[in-house]
Motif scaffolding. Structure first.
Motif, mmCIF file in Angstrom:
data_model
loop_
_atom_site.group_PDB
_atom_site.id
_atom_site.type_symbol
_atom_site.label_atom_id
_atom_site.label_comp_id
_atom_site.label_asym_id
_atom_site.label_seq_id
_atom_site.Cartn_x
_atom_site.Cartn_y
_atom_site.Cartn_z
ATOM 1 N N PRO A 187 -5.441 12.303 -13.431
ATOM 2 C CA PRO A 187 -5.969 12.523 -12.083
ATOM 3 C C PRO A 187 -7.240 11.736 -11.806
ATOM 4 O O PRO A 187 -7.523 11.414 -10.646
ATOM 5 N N ILE A 188 -8.011 11.407 -12.863
ATOM 6 C CA ILE A 188 -9.207 10.578 -12.664
ATOM 7 C C ILE A 188 -8.798 9.194 -12.180
ATOM 8 O O ILE A 188 -9.408 8.631 -11.261
ATOM 9 N N LYS A 189 -7.771 8.627 -12.783
ATOM 10 C CA LYS A 189 -7.246 7.342 -12.328
ATOM 11 C C LYS A 189 -6.814 7.437 -10.862
ATOM 12 O O LYS A 189 -7.068 6.515 -10.064
ATOM 13 N N ALA A 190 -6.172 8.524 -10.488
ATOM 14 C CA ALA A 190 -5.744 8.712 -9.094
ATOM 15 C C ALA A 190 -6.948 8.751 -8.153
ATOM 16 O O ALA A 190 -6.904 8.183 -7.050
ATOM 17 N N LEU A 191 -8.029 9.400 -8.572
ATOM 18 C CA LEU A 191 -9.228 9.470 -7.733
ATOM 19 C C LEU A 191 -9.839 8.088 -7.538
ATOM 20 O O LEU A 191 -10.287 7.746 -6.438
ATOM 21 N N VAL A 192 -9.865 7.291 -8.603
ATOM 22 C CA VAL A 192 -10.397 5.925 -8.492
ATOM 23 C C VAL A 192 -9.567 5.122 -7.489
ATOM 24 O O VAL A 192 -10.120 4.412 -6.625
ATOM 25 N N GLU A 193 -8.261 5.213 -7.590
ATOM 26 C CA GLU A 193 -7.392 4.498 -6.648
ATOM 27 C C GLU A 193 -7.620 4.978 -5.217
ATOM 28 O O GLU A 193 -7.588 4.181 -4.268
ATOM 29 N N ASP A 194 -7.850 6.261 -5.062
ATOM 30 C CA ASP A 194 -8.083 6.829 -3.733
ATOM 31 C C ASP A 194 -9.364 6.268 -3.125
ATOM 32 O O ASP A 194 -9.394 5.884 -1.943
ATOM 33 N N VAL A 195 -10.428 6.188 -3.909
ATOM 34 C CA VAL A 195 -11.680 5.622 -3.413
ATOM 35 C C VAL A 195 -11.475 4.159 -3.038
ATOM 36 O O VAL A 195 -11.947 3.689 -1.989
ATOM 37 N N ALA A 196 -10.744 3.427 -3.866
ATOM 38 C CA ALA A 196 -10.495 2.014 -3.586
ATOM 39 C C ALA A 196 -9.727 1.829 -2.288
ATOM 40 O O ALA A 196 -10.030 0.931 -1.493
ATOM 41 N N GLU A 197 -8.733 2.677 -2.068
ATOM 42 C CA GLU A 197 -7.914 2.534 -0.866
ATOM 43 C C GLU A 197 -8.700 2.842 0.398
ATOM 44 O O GLU A 197 -8.371 2.336 1.475
ATOM 45 N N ARG B 179 11.314 9.620 -8.586
ATOM 46 C CA ARG B 179 11.509 9.381 -7.155
ATOM 47 C C ARG B 179 12.006 10.682 -6.524
ATOM 48 O O ARG B 179 13.126 11.112 -6.785
ATOM 49 N N PRO B 180 11.192 11.360 -5.702
ATOM 50 C CA PRO B 180 11.646 12.598 -5.067
ATOM 51 C C PRO B 180 12.746 12.339 -4.051
ATOM 52 O O PRO B 180 12.862 11.229 -3.519
ATOM 53 N N ASP B 181 13.558 13.371 -3.804
ATOM 54 C CA ASP B 181 14.701 13.208 -2.913
ATOM 55 C C ASP B 181 14.315 13.185 -1.442
ATOM 56 O O ASP B 181 15.147 12.886 -0.590
ATOM 57 N N GLN B 182 13.075 13.499 -1.120
ATOM 58 C CA GLN B 182 12.563 13.440 0.245
ATOM 59 C C GLN B 182 11.062 13.267 0.172
ATOM 60 O O GLN B 182 10.469 13.435 -0.896
ATOM 61 N N PRO B 183 10.408 12.882 1.259
ATOM 62 C CA PRO B 183 8.972 12.613 1.203
ATOM 63 C C PRO B 183 8.192 13.763 0.569
ATOM 64 O O PRO B 183 8.455 14.931 0.840
ATOM 65 N N TYR B 184 7.231 13.400 -0.253
ATOM 66 C CA TYR B 184 6.435 14.390 -0.977
ATOM 67 C C TYR B 184 4.959 14.126 -0.676
ATOM 68 O O TYR B 184 4.334 13.245 -1.271
ATOM 69 N N PRO B 185 4.358 14.885 0.233
ATOM 70 C CA PRO B 185 2.951 14.662 0.582
ATOM 71 C C PRO B 185 2.013 15.329 -0.426
ATOM 72 O O PRO B 185 2.209 16.479 -0.815
ATOM 73 N N PHE B 186 0.995 14.588 -0.862
ATOM 74 C CA PHE B 186 -0.002 15.155 -1.767
ATOM 75 C C PHE B 186 -1.266 14.322 -1.660
ATOM 76 O O PHE B 186 -1.288 13.269 -1.010
ATOM 77 N N SER C 210 -0.751 16.796 -13.482
ATOM 78 C CA SER C 210 -1.476 16.081 -12.434
ATOM 79 C C SER C 210 -0.759 14.796 -12.054
ATOM 80 O O SER C 210 -0.131 14.145 -12.891
ATOM 81 N N PHE C 211 -0.903 14.419 -10.795
ATOM 82 C CA PHE C 211 -0.397 13.120 -10.348
ATOM 83 C C PHE C 211 -1.299 12.035 -10.935
ATOM 84 O O PHE C 211 -2.524 12.137 -10.896
ATOM 85 N N ALA C 212 -0.681 11.009 -11.477
ATOM 86 C CA ALA C 212 -1.431 9.958 -12.161
ATOM 87 C C ALA C 212 -1.757 8.776 -11.269
ATOM 88 O O ALA C 212 -2.192 7.734 -11.757
ATOM 89 N N SER C 213 -1.540 8.913 -9.978
ATOM 90 C CA SER C 213 -1.901 7.846 -9.050
ATOM 91 C C SER C 213 -2.143 8.466 -7.685
ATOM 92 O O SER C 213 -1.739 9.604 -7.413
ATOM 93 N N ALA C 214 -2.799 7.695 -6.827
ATOM 94 C CA ALA C 214 -2.903 8.089 -5.425
ATOM 95 C C ALA C 214 -1.517 7.928 -4.790
ATOM 96 O O ALA C 214 -0.634 7.282 -5.362
ATOM 97 N N PRO C 215 -1.278 8.518 -3.621
ATOM 98 C CA PRO C 215 0.026 8.337 -2.967
ATOM 99 C C PRO C 215 0.388 6.864 -2.835
ATOM 100 O O PRO C 215 -0.453 6.035 -2.477
ATOM 101 N N ARG C 216 1.637 6.543 -3.149
ATOM 102 C CA ARG C 216 2.107 5.162 -3.161
ATOM 103 C C ARG C 216 3.025 4.889 -1.984
ATOM 104 O O ARG C 216 3.724 5.783 -1.505
ATOM 105 N N SER C 217 3.044 3.640 -1.561
ATOM 106 C CA SER C 217 3.880 3.267 -0.423
ATOM 107 C C SER C 217 5.364 3.409 -0.732
ATOM 108 O O SER C 217 6.183 3.634 0.161
ATOM 109 N N ASP C 218 5.744 3.283 -2.027
ATOM 110 C CA ASP C 218 7.155 3.416 -2.386
ATOM 111 C C ASP C 218 7.571 4.868 -2.619
ATOM 112 O O ASP C 218 8.733 5.145 -2.918
ATOM 113 N N GLY C 219 6.622 5.806 -2.500
ATOM 114 C CA GLY C 219 6.943 7.224 -2.636
ATOM 115 C C GLY C 219 7.119 7.709 -4.055
ATOM 116 O O GLY C 219 7.422 8.893 -4.271
ATOM 117 N N LEU C 220 6.939 6.837 -5.053
ATOM 118 C CA LEU C 220 7.130 7.254 -6.438
ATOM 119 C C LEU C 220 5.932 8.085 -6.922
ATOM 120 O O LEU C 220 4.804 7.906 -6.457
#
Length: 487
Positions: A376-386, A281-288, A309-319
């Motif tokens: 990062p492939i998993k993150a891309l799949v989530e991004d397409v879904a969103e 959990r970052p201490d402040q918003p982390y855009p990516f 690599s980030f293992a998910s697309a950006p999440r609403s909880d910021g994790l």
């Protein structure tokens, strides 16, 4: 080639429209970066963040300077957390001490540029120098650091205690820059990204002169057969411009984002004896963006950063989640897999990488993920879904054994939820994941994404070209960084 004005005019803060430095400081005299805005820009909590940092030793070339701008390590960047396990965020008092920056990371590979009809005179001289020193790269690098730390001992604190993981990065970046010296659009984008990313190391514009001086000293020693005044002048012009692009980019980024983020480990899921999914959990918003990566520093090895690599697309909880495989002698990876626990405090650099989805098209996605490269492939799949667009996504998930398919259940759940997604596990002791792609297709209407070991990336690019995917539609980042020895 982009130009660098070789003059002693008063410094300015204006850059040319093409992103290169405009008229300004002469030999290794960087212009002042713009001042941080006092109004309208949120201040960071705790210690103030460092100013823009110089290019790492491996991106800078320069010349001998009789009286270089004084180098200093007086920044306001806080040190890395204590070498004991950190269970809470460092206090403001703790972050006000001397910085603990690290050497710059090796750069991501540049995209291929269109060849020019004729190389510029400076490009010819710079590339001739690189050809001369390449066979003795180790000696050039060792001599450079010997000069730097002898002439400017105050800069030693900018580098990790053990230099073995830093040594080969100088020549790698120089060769990259030299290769693209005549391609301004490509090189400037590359340098801007480096300049922004280097802020976390705590280096500053005034460090550039010292680095340039020592690099020129090393090059002139080991390229003596081709070195002359004309060659030195070409390096001066090139280095002056390269350093200014990076300084400008860092200064601009300083007005928008911190140099680094603290992040608390909130979960640690050991999937195999040597692979962990670490969520922070970052201490402040982390855009990516999905498909990007960041650099991590642990409390156990201050000033040593590794990219993940980030293992998910950006999440609403910021994790943020990362898949980490402990590699032999890997300081950061072993610390994250075997020592990190909830409550520990890490540091994050800024996001980087261009392996992102173009949502303006309906092209299919062909994704090759080997080992922890599935993250990062998993993150891309989530991004397409969103984004809710039904575009075909084909994922080839490679591993040497069934045991190494540590995230296959997650990928199969995604396949079950999205009819446009196909997940194909490929288990092969020889790690021939790219060859499996030939059995399917056609792929000429797909954008390709590759993430995994360096060998897989190299063979994957060749395979994808062979099956008809244009090089401009094949995307990957510096996997050498993501799985670097010592990581």
């Amino acid at each position: 080639m982009f130009e660098a004005r070789h003059s002693m005019e008063a410094p300015t803060t204006t850059s040319a429209d093409d992103g290169t430095a405009g008229d300004g400081g002469g030999w290794f005299t960087p212009r002042r970066p713009p001042q941080r805005q006092e109004e309208g820009v949120p201040r960071q909590s705790g210690a103030s963040r460092p100013g823009p940092e110089p290019a790492p030793a491996h991106e800078r070339a320069g010349e001998r300077i009789a009286a270089p701008a004084p180098a200093t390590t007086a920044t306001t960047e806080g040190p890395a957390p204590s070498t004991t396990t950190a269970r809470s965020a460092p206090s403001a008092a703790a972050t006000a001490t001397a910085p603990a920056p690290a050497p710059a990371p090796s750069p991501a590979p540049l995209p291929q540029a269109e060849p020019t009809a004729k190389a510029s005179p400076d490009a010819v001289l710079v590339q001739r120098t690189m050809a001369e020193v390449s066979p003795v790269a180790d000696k050039v690098t060792s001599y450079f650091y010997a000069l730097l730390f002898t002439r400017h001992p105050d800069l030693r604190g900018l580098f990790p205690a053990a230099m073995d993981t830093q040594r080969d990065r100088l020549l790698k970046a120089l060769l990259t820059a030299a290769e693209h010296i005549d391609h301004t659009d490509v090189l400037v984008s590359y340098l801007k990204n480096l300049g922004r990313g280097h802020r976390k190391y705590g280096t500053r514009p005034e460090h550039y002169p010292a680095v340039g001086e020592c690099l020129i000293g090393s090059l002139s020693r080991y390229a003596s057969a081709v070195w002359d005044e004309e060659t030195e002048a070409a390096w001066v012009r090139t280095y002056t411009t390269i350093s200014q692009v990076m300084i400008d980019a860092a200064a601009e980024d300083e007005l928008r984002a911190p140099a680094w983020w603290y992040a608390e480990v909130v979960s640690h899921d050991l999937r195999t004896p040597d692979i962990a999914v670490v969520t922070v959990r970052p201490d402040q918003p982390y855009p990516f963006l999905a498909g990007q990566y960041t650099s991590l520093e642990t409390p156990w090895w201050p000033r040593i950063w590794r990219n993940y690599s980030f293992a998910s697309a950006p999440r609403s909880d910021g994790l943020l989640s990362f898949h980490v495989k402990a590699v032999p002698a890997g300081w950061v990876s072993n610390a994250l897999v075997h020592h990190a626990r909830p409550g520990d405090i890490l540091r994050l650099g800024p996001p980087a990488g261009s392996m992102t989805v173009d949502h303006t098209t309906d092209s299919g996605l062909l994704c090759l993920g080997g080992g922890t490269g599935i993250a990062p492939i998993k993150a891309l799949v989530e991004d397409v879904a969103e984004h809710g667009r039904r575009r075909p996504v084909e994922v080839f998930y490679g591993a040497r054994t069934d045991h190494d398919l540590y995230d296959i259940d997650t990928m199969l759940r995604l396949q079950q939820a999205h009819p446009w997604l196909a997940v194909r596990p490929v288990v092969d002791q020889r790690a021939q994941l790219p060859d499996a792609v030939r059995e399917y297709g056609p792929w000429n209407e797909y954008d390709a994404y590759l993430s995994g070991p360096p060998g897989m990336i190299r063979s994957g690019v060749d395979t994808l070209r062979d099956v008809g995917i244009p090089e401009g539609r094949i995307r990957h980042d510096s996997v050498e960084d993501l799985v670097a020895p010592g990581g």
